[in-house]
Write a protein that holds these residues in place. Structure first.
Motif, PDB file in Angstrom:
ATOM      1  N   LYS A 445       0.849  -1.182   0.000  1.00  0.00           N
ATOM      2  CA  LYS A 445       0.000   0.000   0.000  1.00  0.00           C
ATOM      3  C   LYS A 445       0.885   1.232   0.000  1.00  0.00           C
ATOM      4  CE  LYS A 445      -4.235   1.830   2.000  1.00  0.00           C
ATOM      5  NZ  LYS A 445      -5.282   1.662   3.043  1.00  0.00           N
ATOM      6  N   VAL A 446       0.657   2.133  -0.966  1.00  0.00           N
ATOM      7  CA  VAL A 446       1.510   3.299  -1.147  1.00  0.00           C
ATOM      8  C   VAL A 446       0.978   4.505  -0.380  1.00  0.00           C
ATOM      9  CG1 VAL A 446       2.395   4.940  -2.857  1.00  0.00           C
ATOM     10  CG2 VAL A 446       2.251   2.499  -3.413  1.00  0.00           C
ATOM     11  N   ASP A 447      -0.345   4.699  -0.429  1.00  0.00           N
ATOM     12  CA  ASP A 447      -0.914   5.923   0.133  1.00  0.00           C
ATOM     13  C   ASP A 447      -2.413   5.724   0.302  1.00  0.00           C
ATOM     14  OD1 ASP A 447      -1.122   8.505   1.042  1.00  0.00           O
ATOM     15  OD2 ASP A 447      -0.292   9.452  -0.764  1.00  0.00           O
ATOM     16  N   ASP A 448      -3.036   6.707   0.936  1.00  0.00           N
ATOM     17  CA  ASP A 448      -4.489   6.728   1.071  1.00  0.00           C
ATOM     18  C   ASP A 448      -4.925   8.165   0.862  1.00  0.00           C
ATOM     19  OD1 ASP A 448      -7.222   6.653   2.112  1.00  0.00           O
ATOM     20  OD2 ASP A 448      -6.677   4.659   2.844  1.00  0.00           O
ATOM     21  N   VAL A 454      -4.212   3.661  -2.527  1.00  0.00           N
ATOM     22  CA  VAL A 454      -3.252   3.597  -3.630  1.00  0.00           C
ATOM     23  C   VAL A 454      -2.364   2.389  -3.404  1.00  0.00           C
ATOM     24  CG1 VAL A 454      -1.449   4.796  -4.903  1.00  0.00           C
ATOM     25  CG2 VAL A 454      -3.291   6.104  -3.802  1.00  0.00           C
ATOM     26  N   TRP A 455      -2.378   1.458  -4.365  1.00  0.00           N
ATOM     27  CA  TRP A 455      -1.635   0.206  -4.233  1.00  0.00           C
ATOM     28  C   TRP A 455      -0.569   0.095  -5.318  1.00  0.00           C
ATOM     29  CZ3 TRP A 455      -1.960  -3.345  -0.385  1.00  0.00           C
ATOM     30  CH2 TRP A 455      -3.082  -3.294   0.459  1.00  0.00           C
ATOM     31  N   GLU A 456       0.590  -0.397  -4.930  1.00  0.00           N
ATOM     32  CA  GLU A 456       1.569  -0.866  -5.908  1.00  0.00           C
ATOM     33  C   GLU A 456       1.228  -2.312  -6.229  1.00  0.00           C
ATOM     34  OE1 GLU A 456       5.722  -2.480  -5.131  1.00  0.00           O
ATOM     35  OE2 GLU A 456       6.158  -0.390  -5.714  1.00  0.00           O
ATOM     36  N   ILE A 482     -10.333  -3.170 -11.477  1.00  0.00           N
ATOM     37  CA  ILE A 482      -9.781  -2.458 -10.323  1.00  0.00           C
ATOM     38  C   ILE A 482     -10.950  -1.987  -9.457  1.00  0.00           C
ATOM     39  CG2 ILE A 482      -8.435  -0.458  -9.573  1.00  0.00           C
ATOM     40  CD1 ILE A 482      -6.894  -0.604 -12.183  1.00  0.00           C
ATOM     41  N   PRO A 483     -10.942  -2.273  -8.159  1.00  0.00           N
ATOM     42  CA  PRO A 483     -12.033  -1.801  -7.295  1.00  0.00           C
ATOM     43  C   PRO A 483     -12.208  -0.279  -7.385  1.00  0.00           C
ATOM     44  CG  PRO A 483     -10.702  -3.426  -6.143  1.00  0.00           C
ATOM     45  CD  PRO A 483      -9.979  -3.112  -7.422  1.00  0.00           C
ATOM     46  N   LYS A 484     -13.451   0.184  -7.205  1.00  0.00           N
ATOM     47  CA  LYS A 484     -13.753   1.605  -7.374  1.00  0.00           C
ATOM     48  C   LYS A 484     -12.971   2.501  -6.423  1.00  0.00           C
ATOM     49  CE  LYS A 484     -18.393   1.346  -9.355  1.00  0.00           C
ATOM     50  NZ  LYS A 484     -19.808   1.745  -9.217  1.00  0.00           N
ATOM     51  N   ASP A 485     -12.681   2.003  -5.235  1.00  0.00           N
ATOM     52  CA  ASP A 485     -12.015   2.839  -4.236  1.00  0.00           C
ATOM     53  C   ASP A 485     -10.510   2.594  -4.182  1.00  0.00           C
ATOM     54  OD1 ASP A 485     -12.153   0.299  -3.237  1.00  0.00           O
ATOM     55  OD2 ASP A 485     -12.895   0.862  -1.249  1.00  0.00           O
ATOM     56  N   GLU A 486      -9.926   2.142  -5.316  1.00  0.00           N
ATOM     57  CA  GLU A 486      -8.487   1.892  -5.373  1.00  0.00           C
ATOM     58  C   GLU A 486      -7.869   2.517  -6.615  1.00  0.00           C
ATOM     59  OE1 GLU A 486      -8.656  -2.501  -3.181  1.00  0.00           O
ATOM     60  OE2 GLU A 486      -7.531  -2.261  -5.051  1.00  0.00           O
ATOM     61  N   LEU A 487      -6.607   2.894  -6.501  1.00  0.00           N
ATOM     62  CA  LEU A 487      -5.761   3.267  -7.632  1.00  0.00           C
ATOM     63  C   LEU A 487      -4.615   2.266  -7.670  1.00  0.00           C
ATOM     64  CD1 LEU A 487      -5.439   7.142  -7.045  1.00  0.00           C
ATOM     65  CD2 LEU A 487      -7.211   5.924  -8.333  1.00  0.00           C
ATOM     66  N   ASP A 496      10.365   6.499  -8.730  1.00  0.00           N
ATOM     67  CA  ASP A 496      10.507   7.945  -8.536  1.00  0.00           C
ATOM     68  C   ASP A 496       9.398   8.745  -9.214  1.00  0.00           C
ATOM     69  OD1 ASP A 496      11.221   7.378 -11.121  1.00  0.00           O
ATOM     70  OD2 ASP A 496      13.084   8.539 -11.108  1.00  0.00           O
ATOM     71  N   GLU A 497       8.334   8.073  -9.663  1.00  0.00           N
ATOM     72  CA  GLU A 497       7.251   8.800 -10.339  1.00  0.00           C
ATOM     73  C   GLU A 497       5.890   8.562  -9.688  1.00  0.00           C
ATOM     74  OE1 GLU A 497       7.769   9.110 -14.879  1.00  0.00           O
ATOM     75  OE2 GLU A 497       8.722   7.195 -14.390  1.00  0.00           O
ATOM     76  N   GLU A 498       5.871   7.939  -8.519  1.00  0.00           N
ATOM     77  CA  GLU A 498       4.599   7.597  -7.889  1.00  0.00           C
ATOM     78  C   GLU A 498       3.690   8.795  -7.734  1.00  0.00           C
ATOM     79  OE1 GLU A 498       5.517   5.725  -4.191  1.00  0.00           O
ATOM     80  OE2 GLU A 498       5.891   3.742  -5.092  1.00  0.00           O
ATOM     81  N   GLN A 499       4.220   9.914  -7.226  1.00  0.00           N
ATOM     82  CA  GLN A 499       3.366  11.062  -6.957  1.00  0.00           C
ATOM     83  C   GLN A 499       2.791  11.660  -8.238  1.00  0.00           C
ATOM     84  OE1 GLN A 499       2.236  11.838  -3.948  1.00  0.00           O
ATOM     85  NE2 GLN A 499       3.405  10.000  -3.387  1.00  0.00           N
ATOM     86  N   PHE A 500       3.562  11.637  -9.323  1.00  0.00           N
ATOM     87  CA  PHE A 500       3.029  12.114 -10.608  1.00  0.00           C
ATOM     88  C   PHE A 500       1.825  11.266 -11.022  1.00  0.00           C
ATOM     89  CE2 PHE A 500       7.740  13.036 -11.705  1.00  0.00           C
ATOM     90  CZ  PHE A 500       7.721  14.180 -10.925  1.00  0.00           C
ATOM     91  N   PHE A 501       1.980   9.953 -10.908  1.00  0.00           N
ATOM     92  CA  PHE A 501       0.925   9.048 -11.343  1.00  0.00           C
ATOM     93  C   PHE A 501      -0.312   9.175 -10.457  1.00  0.00           C
ATOM     94  CE2 PHE A 501       4.477   6.020 -12.969  1.00  0.00           C
ATOM     95  CZ  PHE A 501       4.630   6.806 -14.105  1.00  0.00           C
ATOM     96  N   ILE A 502      -0.114   9.336  -9.162  1.00  0.00           N
ATOM     97  CA  ILE A 502      -1.259   9.453  -8.252  1.00  0.00           C
ATOM     98  C   ILE A 502      -2.077  10.699  -8.586  1.00  0.00           C
ATOM     99  CG2 ILE A 502      -1.938   9.854  -5.852  1.00  0.00           C
ATOM    100  CD1 ILE A 502       0.507   8.123  -5.040  1.00  0.00           C
TER     101      ILE A 502
END
Length: 664
Positions: A445-448, A454-456, A482-487, A496-502
């Motif tokens: 899990k990367v973030d919420d 947000v999942w890797e 992909i579940p509705k409440d997930e990225l 090094d690009e996670e935040q851009f993608f989120i």
């Protein structure tokens, strides 16, 4: 119901087409000579009997085209000159698909250099492993072929391709000639009905011991399936011996009973082919209304044997669907002969999807006389299956997640179960859970973000099992699995690009949830992502804060390999490429798609993990090589995705496919 042409313009159809093209299929019925299954020459491909009938029916002169003694090249040229007579038929389309895939033929057929194609066909025929190449092009896992009651290893046939069926074909009616043929096949003397039953049973037992998985019986729709007394059957048998006129119904019924009883003893599936009616030498589709009911009586009387029914009268589809709905051992086969046309297949597929369990029907058999024609026929079936399923999704009767398993069942798994072929899907089991407690494809899990997790994830797993077009990231409204409440973010080799993608996904998801089209949501999400990339300073670093123009070679990190043909493959800084050149760059690319990629160069993103790079490399090399031959990007990408997905399912073949693209 959505218009079928409109269906093909939807993202649902495109995604299903891409996924279905990658599915393995079992060809349940062919007329191949398994010891020599390839076309002997190009004329045998152009002159496929169903298409040749169209040409001659449209006035094509006989000449060399129909002269078996004429040289092969002359027959091929004569046939090629007549293709203009029937350019729009389904068989013409299947021929184009076959020639394109097998020999790289492009453009209108009247303009083709047929001398070159003839030479290519001659060369291809002698290439080792050519049959397996054709199976790969057609997406074929196994082919059921009629074989004498001997192991395939003794016959010298390719056991990785062919699955044996009994070559004892029980006739649609008994005559002196068919009886003589049966005696020759079974090495038995048949003087009466009981001898006939014994001969059929003994032969199928021998075939089963040699590995045969099924047998075939032909039904004449003009002969009622009406049982008679023992005396009536004996009389019918005597009339058959003398070719005298009389009621053939009792013997026709006896033949079906004999075949079913023998198949049950041998543990075989019984293929039942309902033929047509011959008028003036032409075999026309024909199906009396009562035929399905009478057949159902026989199926119910033999519960120990599975019946797979094929009928080339499409008008019998509803009746057969109803019969199969209620009888556990009755299954329906693919579209046969005069039903293997888009409009008829759409009706058949729609009725089967609406009326039957997905376990009750198989979707494909080629009826091919040469292996090359399996390619075009497979392409047709896959296209129409994608249309039928996409229509059901758009109508709201299916979800997109439910559609693909139905396609796999029809093309592959049901045939594997009926004919006991290795590779059949097992009943769904619990998803294995890793030591960290996460089930595939989750990694961490990367973030919420406001209730959105947000999942890797393992992108390779997603591309192999869920959607081969999944790239760096995704959300529910683009990828419904992909579940509705997930990225979901694909695992980066250099994270090094996670935040851009989120930030991108949050915008894309929000807009699509409100009903915006994907293209519009993507454009707005890209604008937001670019803002964050500029803030990070990537563009400023590469251009020395605007003092020079960026150069594609600046993205190069290391040379992977220089190929003999002059093409160089580079590992590149994927973050730099996305921040400076193209925000949509994903996994790889080449100079025929991206103007900033140096000439004769293929790029592989350094964010692609080591175990994934071979598949991306194959996709890019295949795509570039096809575009170098004049293919459009859309077509080359589609073909490359199909091959990439195939290799993900069969990783042992990856090296061979790469070698074909020049990676030696």
């Amino acid at each position: 119901m959505p218009d079928f042409c409109a269906v093909t313009q939807t993202p649902v159809y495109r995604r299903l087409t891409s996924a279905i093209d990658a599915l393995p299929a079992v060809d349940t019925h062919v007329h191949l000579k398994a010891s020599d299954p390839l076309a002997s020459d190009l004329a045998e491909i152009l002159g496929y009997h169903n298409y040749a009938a169209e040409l001659f029916g449209a006035g094509a002169p006989a000449g060399p085209a129909r002269d078996p003694e004429a040289p092969a090249a002359a027959r091929a040229q004569a046939l090629a000159k007549e293709l203009h007579r029937s350019p729009s038929s389904t068989h013409a389309w299947m021929l184009r698909e076959t020639l394109r895939a097998a020999y790289g033929v492009e453009g209108p057929l009247p303009l083709v250099d047929w001398g070159r194609v003839f030479s290519a066909a001659e060369t291809a025929r002698t290439r080792p492993g050519r049959l397996r190449d054709i199976c790969r092009l057609a997406g074929i896992h196994r082919i059921l072929v009629h074989a004498p009651p001997r192991p395939l290893s003794d016959l010298g046939w390719d056991e990785e391709v062919f699955v044996p069926l009994s070559d004892l074909v029980i006739p649609r009616r008994l005559s002196r000639k068919t009886l003589s043929d049966l005696e020759e096949q079974t090495s038995a003397s048949i003087a009466g009905p009981s001898d006939l039953q014994g001969a059929v049973t003994a032969y199928l037992r021998r075939a089963a011991a040699a590995g045969a998985r099924g047998a075939r019986v032909n039904l004449d729709p003009d002969i009622p399936l009406a049982r008679g007394s023992a005396g009536a059957m004996a009389a019918a048998f005597d009339r058959a011996l003398s070719d005298a006129p009389g009621d053939p119904a009792p013997m026709n019924a006896f033949l079906l009973d004999a075949a079913a009883t023998a198949a049950a003893e041998a543990g075989m599936t019984l293929q039942v082919f309902i033929g047509g009616r011959t008028w003036a030498g032409v075999h026309l589709p024909h199906a009396p209304a009562e035929l399905a009911g009478r057949l159902l009586e026989y199926v119910a009387a033999h519960p120990a044997v599975n019946f797979e029914v094929y009928c080339h009268a499409a008008g019998l589809t509803q009746e057969l669907c109803v019969a199969a709905k209620y009888q556990a051992n009755l299954h329906l086969g693919g579209a046969w002969w005069f039903a293997q046309f888009p409009e008829l297949m759409r009706t058949m597929l729609a009725l089967r999807l609406e009326m039957l369990s997905p376990l009750k029907w198989t979707g494909f058999f080629s009826d091919a006389y040469v292996a090359e024609w399996i390619i075009g026929k497979s392409a047709l079936v896959r296209r129409e299956l994608a249309r039928a399923l996409a229509a059901k999704v758009l109508e709201g009767y299916l979800s997109e997640e439910e559609a693909l398993p139905l396609a796999r069942a029809a093309l592959h798994d049901n045939a594997c179960r009926l004919y006991r072929i290795e590779g059949a899907a097992e009943p769904a089991a619990a998803v294995p859970v890793a030591d960290d407690g996460l089930a595939p494809p989750y990694r961490r899990k990367v973030d919420d973000r406001g209730g959105i997790a947000v999942w890797e994830v393992d992108g390779g797993y997603v591309r192999k099992h869920l959607d081969r077009e999944f790239t760096n990231f995704g959300q529910h409204y683009r990828f419904p699995f992909i579940p509705k409440d997930e990225l979901w973010l694909d695992r980066e080799a250099d994270p090094d690009e996670e935040q851009f993608f989120i930030e991108h996904l949050l915008v894309e998801r929000r807009l699509m949830a409100k009903g915006k089209a994907y293209a519009e949501a993507l454009a707005q999400a890209n604008r937001v992502e670019r803002k964050y990339r500029r803030r990070a300073g990537d563009l400023a670093r590469l251009t020395q804060r605007g003092k020079r123009l960026p150069n594609g070679a600046q993205a190069h990190k290391r040379l992977w390999k220089a190929l003999d043909g002059g093409v160089s493959v580079w590992i590149v800084d994927g973050r730099m490429v996305r921040s400076v050149f193209d925000i949509d760059f994903t996994a790889g690319g080449h100079d025929y798609v991206y103007e900033f990629v140096p000439e004769n160069t293929v790029w592989i993103d350094d964010d692609v993990e080591e175990e994934e790079r071979g598949y991306v490399l194959l996709h890019e090399l295949h795509e570039r090589n096809r575009m170098a031959k004049g293919w459009t990007y859309e077509r080359a990408h589609h073909d490359s995705s199909r091959i990439e997905y195939h290799c993900r399912q069969h990783p042992d073949e990856l090296h061979d496919w790469l070698a074909q693209e020049g990676w030696a």
